[in-house]
Write an enzyme that holds these catalytic residues in place. Structure first.
Site, PDB file in Angstrom:
ATOM      1  NE  ARG A 220      -2.433  -1.265   3.738  1.00 48.53           N
ATOM      2  CZ  ARG A 220      -2.835  -2.449   4.205  1.00 48.53           C
ATOM      3  NH1 ARG A 220      -3.701  -3.166   3.528  1.00 48.53           N
ATOM      4  NH2 ARG A 220      -2.388  -2.923   5.343  1.00 48.53           N
ATOM      5  CG  ASP A 258     -14.904  -4.298  -0.855  1.00 49.50           C
ATOM      6  OD1 ASP A 258     -13.687  -4.559  -0.882  1.00 49.50           O
ATOM      7  OD2 ASP A 258     -15.746  -5.071  -0.352  1.00 49.50           O
ATOM      8  CG  ASP A 308      -5.461  -6.836  -2.483  1.00 54.60           C
ATOM      9  OD1 ASP A 308      -5.050  -8.002  -2.672  1.00 54.60           O
ATOM     10  OD2 ASP A 308      -5.460  -6.289  -1.362  1.00 54.60           O
ATOM     11  CB  CYS A 348      -3.924 -13.364  -1.297  1.00 52.59           C
ATOM     12  SG  CYS A 348      -5.710 -13.368  -1.387  1.00 52.59           S
TER      13      CYS A 348
HETATM   14  N1  SAH Z   1      -6.791  -4.128  -0.676  1.00 46.48           N
HETATM   15  C1  SAH Z   1      -7.462  -4.301   0.601  1.00 46.48           C
HETATM   16  C2  SAH Z   1      -7.805  -5.748   0.903  1.00 46.48           C
HETATM   17  C3  SAH Z   1      -8.706  -6.420  -0.116  1.00 46.48           C
HETATM   18  S1  SAH Z   1      -9.456  -7.868   0.459  1.00 46.48           S
HETATM   19  C4  SAH Z   1      -6.600  -3.653   1.685  1.00 46.48           C
HETATM   20  O1  SAH Z   1      -5.501  -3.161   1.395  1.00 46.48           O
HETATM   21  O2  SAH Z   1      -7.031  -3.633   2.838  1.00 46.48           O
HETATM   22  C5  SAH Z   1     -10.606  -8.260  -0.780  1.00 46.48           C
HETATM   23  C6  SAH Z   1     -11.881  -7.432  -0.776  1.00 46.48           C
HETATM   24  O3  SAH Z   1     -12.642  -7.835  -1.921  1.00 46.48           O
HETATM   25  C7  SAH Z   1     -12.814  -7.624   0.400  1.00 46.48           C
HETATM   26  O4  SAH Z   1     -13.038  -6.366   0.992  1.00 46.48           O
HETATM   27  C8  SAH Z   1     -14.144  -8.151  -0.206  1.00 46.48           C
HETATM   28  O5  SAH Z   1     -15.279  -7.553   0.403  1.00 46.48           O
HETATM   29  C9  SAH Z   1     -14.037  -7.693  -1.631  1.00 46.48           C
HETATM   30  N2  SAH Z   1     -14.715  -8.498  -2.651  1.00 46.48           N
HETATM   31  C10 SAH Z   1     -14.747  -9.845  -2.791  1.00 46.48           C
HETATM   32  N3  SAH Z   1     -15.364 -10.193  -3.940  1.00 46.48           N
HETATM   33  C11 SAH Z   1     -15.717  -9.040  -4.560  1.00 46.48           C
HETATM   34  C12 SAH Z   1     -16.342  -8.729  -5.793  1.00 46.48           C
HETATM   35  N4  SAH Z   1     -16.714  -9.697  -6.640  1.00 46.48           N
HETATM   36  N5  SAH Z   1     -16.543  -7.435  -6.119  1.00 46.48           N
HETATM   37  C13 SAH Z   1     -16.147  -6.444  -5.269  1.00 46.48           C
HETATM   38  N6  SAH Z   1     -15.527  -6.681  -4.110  1.00 46.48           N
HETATM   39  C14 SAH Z   1     -15.316  -7.954  -3.747  1.00 46.48           C
END
Ligand code: SAH
Length: 404
Positions: A220, A258, A308, A348
């Site tokens: 980040r 999200d 991500d 991940c």
């Molecule tokens: N980049 C973030 C962590 C991401 S975790 C950080 O730095 O904190 C992955 C995220 O994807 C979660 O918040 C989850 O709610 C979201 N997510 C999962 N599937 C999704 C989709 N199909 N569309 C949008 N968001 C999604």
């Protein structure tokens, strides 16, 4: 001590100090072994190989505590926990943040136990029968060795089912001298941590995993530095880790997507908490796969895109389906990028290794009709170490790609 004798040839991975023994590798087993208790793993000739915890319900039937003939008791865990604390100290994580992973399971020699520290609250995740067996002893040692009196337990990940364990989400230890349990619980949803001078609100009771994706701290920070004067699209933004860093580094605009309304609500709070220009930011609640298509149809474009996503492939059995999903979003992202734009893309998934992920990115670029170069490889921070004997510990991989 109860014993498990391995099938001929199946001792090889243990001799390489890999900590897992699958059910299919076991020739014979003492019958009365209690779930989570400690067993000796023996070669077919009776030679001692390792001391391990026993998981009767999981395909991973035993997880090694030690390859030495030493007692596995509270003092054993104290040594491991001290070593884990010392490692983070040597890494100087504390100079960048007050939140870090204190125990990273197998890679810190404590399979099944993850502990994340958020200021003066530890969040513990126990995911195996062996971890469950020692949990209370480990909790006491954690309080003694860290001086942190508060432990919240987030043992509610799906993997517990494979071990025949029920989900647990609740207070494990708290200091009644400092606060009542009710006051403590209230604080658990309002913890504010800092990372490289930026603040983030963390809800350890209801948030994902233990509350925050600590593994992305350095990424980040790094990506934020590349965001100056750029129109940024942050996909799968959670509580805005990448968005906040981008705004703090002078991004022209940031769009954050999200599917979780709760995560987006925290993102908005994080913008306020850091005194960042909210007029430069837009939150979109929705599905990234759909919204990227919508943006393509509307011919929208960005100077920087972060992808991500959650774990699409927990194991290699899911790799093919996951590869299609990764390719889909990366292809769309390459199309939405302006020339000179930056794609910061992550996986991940344990089931997709770094080489496969790079291939997926390459085929996404090819099909998008885009030329791009990798300018940086990213991975999890050092507080999520990877034992050389446990390559599965290296789960996070990222690429920073520059579009021509
Ligand atoms: N980049 C973030 C962590 C991401 S975790 C950080 O730095 O904190 C992955 C995220 O994807 C979660 O918040 C989850 O709610 C979201 N997510 C999962 N599937 C999704 C989709 N199909 N569309 C949008 N968001 C999604």
């Amino acid at each position: 001590m109860m014993n498990a004798i391995l099938k001929p040839g199946r001792e090889k991975s243990l001799l390489r100090h890999h900590p897992w023994v699958f059910a299919s590798a076991i020739q014979s087993l003492d019958e009365t072994i209690a779930s989570g208790s400690t067993i000796d793993l023996l070669a077919p000739n009776g030679q001692f190989l390792a001391r391990a915890s026993y998981s009767p319900h999981s395909q991973i039937r035993a997880r090694v505590w030690t390859f030495e003939d030493e007692p596995v008791d509270a003092e054993f865990f104290r040594k491991r926990i001290r070593a884990a604390i010392q490692l983070r100290g040597k890494l100087k994580v504390e100079s960048d943040s007050n939140a870090w992973r204190l125990i990273h399971a197998e890679s810190d020699g404590i399979p099944g136990i993850v502990v994340d520290r958020y200021g003066d609250v530890l969040v513990l995740q126990s995911s195996t029968a062996g971890a469950e067996f020692w949990k209370d002893a480990i909790a006491d040692i954690l309080v003694e060795e860290t001086g942190v009196p508060n432990i919240y337990e987030r043992s509610d990940a799906d993997v517990r089912e494979l071990e025949g364990l029920k989900p647990i989400n609740g207070v494990l230890r708290y200091s009644s001298i400092r606060n009542s349990e009710a006051a403590f619980k209230d604080r658990l949803s309002n913890i504010v941590i800092h990372e490289h001078n930026l603040k983030f609100k963390v809800d350890v009771q209801h948030g994902h995993k233990t509350g925050f994706y600590l593994d992305q701290r350095e990424n980040r920070h790094r990506a934020g530095k590349l965001a100056e004067d750029r129109d940024v699209l942050n996909c799968f933004c959670y509580t805005g880790g990448f968005s906040i860093n981008a705004l703090a580094n002078g991004a022209k605009s940031v769009v954050s997507i999200d599917s979780s309304a709760d995560a987006l609500a925290l993102l908005e709070e994080n913008i306020t908490l850091n005194n960042l220009p909210s007029e430069k930011h837009v939150s979109l609640e929705g599905d990234v796969f759909q919204l990227l298509r919508k943006f393509r149809d509307e011919a929208r474009s960005f100077d920087m895109i972060v992808l991500d996503p959650p774990k699409f492939a927990p194991t290699s059995a899911h790799a093919e389906k996951a590869s299609r999903a990764y390719k889909d979003i990366n292809l769309l992202a390459f199309k939405l990028l302006r020339p000179g734009g930056i794609l910061v893309t992550f996986s991940c998934s344990g089931g997709v290794d770094a080489a496969l992920f790079q291939k997926i990115a390459a085929s996404a670029a090819l099909d998008a009709g885009v030329e791009a170069t990798i300018v940086e490889h990213l991975s999890q921070g050092g507080d999520h170490p990877v034992s050389l004997h446990f390559p599965e510990g290296a789960y996070l991989k990222g690429l920073v790609c520059m579009k021509r």
